[in-house]
Design a protein around this motif. Sequence first.
Motif, mmCIF file in Angstrom:
data_model
loop_
_atom_site.group_PDB
_atom_site.id
_atom_site.type_symbol
_atom_site.label_atom_id
_atom_site.label_comp_id
_atom_site.label_asym_id
_atom_site.label_seq_id
_atom_site.Cartn_x
_atom_site.Cartn_y
_atom_site.Cartn_z
ATOM 1 N N ARG B 137 0.798 -1.230 0.000
ATOM 2 C CA ARG B 137 0.000 0.000 0.000
ATOM 3 C C ARG B 137 0.827 1.275 0.000
ATOM 4 N NH1 ARG B 137 -3.681 -0.691 4.875
ATOM 5 N NH2 ARG B 137 -4.192 1.482 4.503
ATOM 6 N N LYS B 138 2.002 1.236 0.606
ATOM 7 C CA LYS B 138 2.824 2.455 0.685
ATOM 8 C C LYS B 138 3.812 2.575 -0.479
ATOM 9 C CE LYS B 138 1.418 3.694 4.877
ATOM 10 N NZ LYS B 138 0.390 4.751 4.943
ATOM 11 N N ARG B 139 3.901 1.512 -1.283
ATOM 12 C CA ARG B 139 4.897 1.534 -2.362
ATOM 13 C C ARG B 139 4.467 2.465 -3.488
ATOM 14 N NH1 ARG B 139 7.073 -3.845 -2.819
ATOM 15 N NH2 ARG B 139 7.936 -3.268 -4.824
ATOM 16 N N SER B 140 5.466 2.901 -4.259
ATOM 17 C CA SER B 140 5.136 3.697 -5.429
ATOM 18 C C SER B 140 4.715 2.756 -6.558
ATOM 19 C CB SER B 140 6.359 4.505 -5.864
ATOM 20 O OG SER B 140 6.199 4.863 -7.214
ATOM 21 N N PRO B 141 3.646 3.068 -7.264
ATOM 22 C CA PRO B 141 3.214 2.193 -8.362
ATOM 23 C C PRO B 141 4.328 1.935 -9.378
ATOM 24 C CG PRO B 141 1.541 3.834 -7.928
ATOM 25 C CD PRO B 141 2.723 4.190 -7.067
ATOM 26 N N TYR B 142 5.263 2.873 -9.501
ATOM 27 C CA TYR B 142 6.304 2.720 -10.527
ATOM 28 C C TYR B 142 7.282 1.605 -10.224
ATOM 29 C CZ TYR B 142 4.277 6.998 -12.012
ATOM 30 O OH TYR B 142 3.367 7.920 -12.427
ATOM 31 N N GLU B 143 7.387 1.229 -8.939
ATOM 32 C CA GLU B 143 8.353 0.168 -8.651
ATOM 33 C C GLU B 143 7.677 -1.196 -8.594
ATOM 34 O OE1 GLU B 143 9.933 2.297 -5.035
ATOM 35 O OE2 GLU B 143 8.777 0.741 -4.020
ATOM 36 N N LEU B 144 6.422 -1.271 -8.953
ATOM 37 C CA LEU B 144 5.720 -2.551 -8.910
ATOM 38 C C LEU B 144 5.904 -3.310 -10.222
ATOM 39 C CD1 LEU B 144 2.356 -1.377 -7.311
ATOM 40 C CD2 LEU B 144 4.388 -2.271 -6.156
ATOM 41 N N SER B 145 5.627 -4.613 -10.171
ATOM 42 C CA SER B 145 5.657 -5.414 -11.393
ATOM 43 C C SER B 145 4.420 -5.074 -12.230
ATOM 44 C CB SER B 145 5.638 -6.896 -11.046
ATOM 45 O OG SER B 145 4.351 -7.263 -10.586
ATOM 46 N N GLY B 146 4.429 -5.505 -13.490
ATOM 47 C CA GLY B 146 3.307 -5.222 -14.385
ATOM 48 C C GLY B 146 1.982 -5.743 -13.831
ATOM 49 N N GLY B 147 2.031 -6.955 -13.287
ATOM 50 C CA GLY B 147 0.810 -7.553 -12.751
ATOM 51 C C GLY B 147 0.286 -6.788 -11.546
ATOM 52 N N GLN B 148 1.204 -6.377 -10.677
ATOM 53 C CA GLN B 148 0.795 -5.608 -9.494
ATOM 54 C C GLN B 148 0.205 -4.258 -9.909
ATOM 55 O OE1 GLN B 148 4.618 -5.747 -7.523
ATOM 56 N NE2 GLN B 148 3.787 -7.006 -5.862
ATOM 57 N N LYS B 149 0.853 -3.623 -10.879
ATOM 58 C CA LYS B 149 0.345 -2.336 -11.363
ATOM 59 C C LYS B 149 -1.083 -2.486 -11.868
ATOM 60 C CE LYS B 149 4.631 -0.385 -13.026
ATOM 61 N NZ LYS B 149 5.483 -0.289 -14.192
ATOM 62 N N GLN B 150 -1.309 -3.563 -12.645
ATOM 63 C CA GLN B 150 -2.644 -3.743 -13.209
ATOM 64 C C GLN B 150 -3.657 -3.980 -12.088
ATOM 65 O OE1 GLN B 150 -4.612 -2.707 -15.423
ATOM 66 N NE2 GLN B 150 -3.712 -3.702 -17.207
ATOM 67 N N LYS B 151 -3.226 -4.696 -11.038
ATOM 68 C CA LYS B 151 -4.140 -4.919 -9.909
ATOM 69 C C LYS B 151 -4.469 -3.601 -9.209
ATOM 70 C CE LYS B 151 -3.791 -9.665 -8.505
ATOM 71 N NZ LYS B 151 -3.043 -10.639 -7.731
ATOM 72 N N VAL B 152 -3.474 -2.722 -9.089
ATOM 73 C CA VAL B 152 -3.716 -1.420 -8.454
ATOM 74 C C VAL B 152 -4.700 -0.616 -9.315
ATOM 75 C CG1 VAL B 152 -2.688 0.763 -7.722
ATOM 76 C CG2 VAL B 152 -1.478 -1.391 -7.294
ATOM 77 N N ALA B 153 -4.519 -0.688 -10.637
ATOM 78 C CA ALA B 153 -5.443 0.026 -11.528
ATOM 79 C C ALA B 153 -6.864 -0.505 -11.342
ATOM 80 C CB ALA B 153 -4.997 -0.129 -12.988
ATOM 81 N N ILE B 154 -6.986 -1.817 -11.236
ATOM 82 C CA ILE B 154 -8.319 -2.404 -11.028
ATOM 83 C C ILE B 154 -8.878 -1.968 -9.675
ATOM 84 C CG2 ILE B 154 -9.572 -4.584 -10.692
ATOM 85 C CD1 ILE B 154 -7.622 -5.843 -12.751
ATOM 86 N N ALA B 155 -8.005 -1.975 -8.646
ATOM 87 C CA ALA B 155 -8.453 -1.568 -7.307
ATOM 88 C C ALA B 155 -8.961 -0.133 -7.319
ATOM 89 C CB ALA B 155 -7.306 -1.722 -6.307
ATOM 90 N N SER B 156 -8.253 0.728 -8.052
ATOM 91 C CA SER B 156 -8.641 2.142 -8.040
ATOM 92 C C SER B 156 -10.013 2.333 -8.690
ATOM 93 C CB SER B 156 -7.575 3.005 -8.725
ATOM 94 O OG SER B 156 -7.559 2.735 -10.102
ATOM 95 N N ILE B 157 -10.338 1.478 -9.633
ATOM 96 C CA ILE B 157 -11.667 1.541 -10.250
ATOM 97 C C ILE B 157 -12.721 0.915 -9.320
ATOM 98 C CG2 ILE B 157 -13.071 0.793 -12.223
ATOM 99 C CD1 ILE B 157 -10.950 2.864 -12.936
ATOM 100 N N LEU B 158 -12.351 -0.219 -8.712
ATOM 101 C CA LEU B 158 -13.306 -0.894 -7.825
ATOM 102 C C LEU B 158 -13.700 -0.023 -6.640
ATOM 103 C CD1 LEU B 158 -12.060 -4.587 -7.625
ATOM 104 C CD2 LEU B 158 -14.016 -3.680 -8.886
#
Lengths: 275, 277
Positions: B137-158
């Motif tokens: 939760r505290k990490r920067s999206p830029y240092e995440l893997s592609g899959g994690q980034k996509q999950k964060v994008a989905i979370a932000s919509i959900l």
Amino acid sequence: MIEVEKVRYIYPNGVEALRGVSLDIREGELIAIMGENGSGKTTLIKHLNGLLKPVEGRVLIDGVDTRKSSVAELSKKVGIVFQSPDSMFFSESVWDEVYFSLKILGYQSGEAESKVEWALKYMDLWKYRDRSPFTLSGGEKKRLSIAIVLAWQPKYIVIDEPTVGQDAPNRKRLELLINKLRKDGVTVILSSHDVEFIVDLRPRVILLSRGQIIADGPAESILTDEDKLEKSSLLLPQIPLLMKRLAGIGVNPGCLTVDEAIREISSKFKSQKIW
Amino acid sequence: MSIIEIRGLCFRYSGSEEMVLRNIDLSIDEGEFVLITGPTGCGKSTLLRCMNGLIPHLYSGDYKGSVKVMNLNPVNTPPYIISQHAGMVLQNPENQLFSLSVEGDIAFALENIGLNREEMVKRVETVLKLLRLEEIRKRSPYELSGGQKQKVAIASILALQPKILLLDEPTSSLDPRSAKSIIDALAWLCKDKKLTVIITEHRLDLLVQYLSKLVIMDSGKIVYNDHPRNVFEKISLEDTIIPIPKLIQLVRLLKKEFGFPQSFPLTVEEFVDSLIG
């Protein structure tokens, strides 16, 4: 032959992308470098024409150390097709796009022109020669990016993630093309995590994980090895997965393709009259 | 009751001569998991854009026919309203993430719609838990893997609590394991949280088992719209408009030659069951 010897590479931001990679690529081979995003596939590929030079270890292209040669010289032997075609186009026509790269490499007009024609015909793009590259479809752009590199007939051709964003008809075309290049004696090196595409090509497979090679061998042994694939964030292709699940009832788990699986399943079950 | 109802939809982008959608009829019920697929340029992304109002509000053009999303007409409903009912996740998560932390990205849309702090915190917590993102939760999206980034994008919509989730090729640049984890998460959201999921993709093998409907488009038209089992029973194996999963090819060829298996398995597990019982 391409010899990659104990190569380490560290990006300026401190990320160690390759941690002691060794690999020989012989002429005429078809190789698939596979692994998860961030495993080092693209970094490794960029070492093959000197775009990146090892921090430790060395890369020899037909005996020439990449640190002692220019990218332009090395590119004549090793052509790399990168993933996003759009980022490399700038000419007004498909023909110009291919011609430009040949001029850069020092070909004289007459020879360059005949090579452009040959490459565009090889890639089935001759009919689009006067079109702007930007008006092509995704699959056509991919083919143009391959034509550009193919035009100077490098001995080794490297294609980075050939199938990303490609639809079914284009995937089929790419498969036919890769088999044709192989038949024509070109050494083809692919980087990909698309197991279903790669499995039908039956290449030698090199699995990368976190900057190291964790397996290197024929498709039959690597693409049927669930544990090794798992370490590279890859999944077993469907047919090997099915055959593995059926191994308990005596089918040969080594099948890779639909045809092989049909032969194996039908012979097994006809003889046992299970259906 | 259908949550999305499309009738006679035609669309042509401004400045283009070609019709991208030609007379589309499509009904989607609440809780469905729908894949819309077809060759590049078939119109699948355009169809998604019509479902959350990006068309005609962001992309203009000739628009005919009717679209209803939870009884709202996207044409005369502002996008910020529609997007709370039908949230869209894009192909490249980097186009959707910009904050300095995962939490911040998830909270952004909530700030935009003017939720109070208490409610925002509650929703951020809920989606972090839902998609198992608490640890990053505290990490920067830029240092995440592609899959994690996509999950964060989905979370932000959900976090907007939409009833419908639209995803435009969400796994196309992910490695297989990340793609599988995204698809499994979507299937769970659909089954357990009654979310309606509508996704476009080229690769079918990981998705097929979860689908209530497989819609195949070609040149702006819907050519198949049925349960995947029914589509795969009918579609020609020589048809290259979609990549037919290897397992389906195998089933079709075995059935043709040996009349086996009697059922039509869509997954390796179903196939093994049909054989060994």
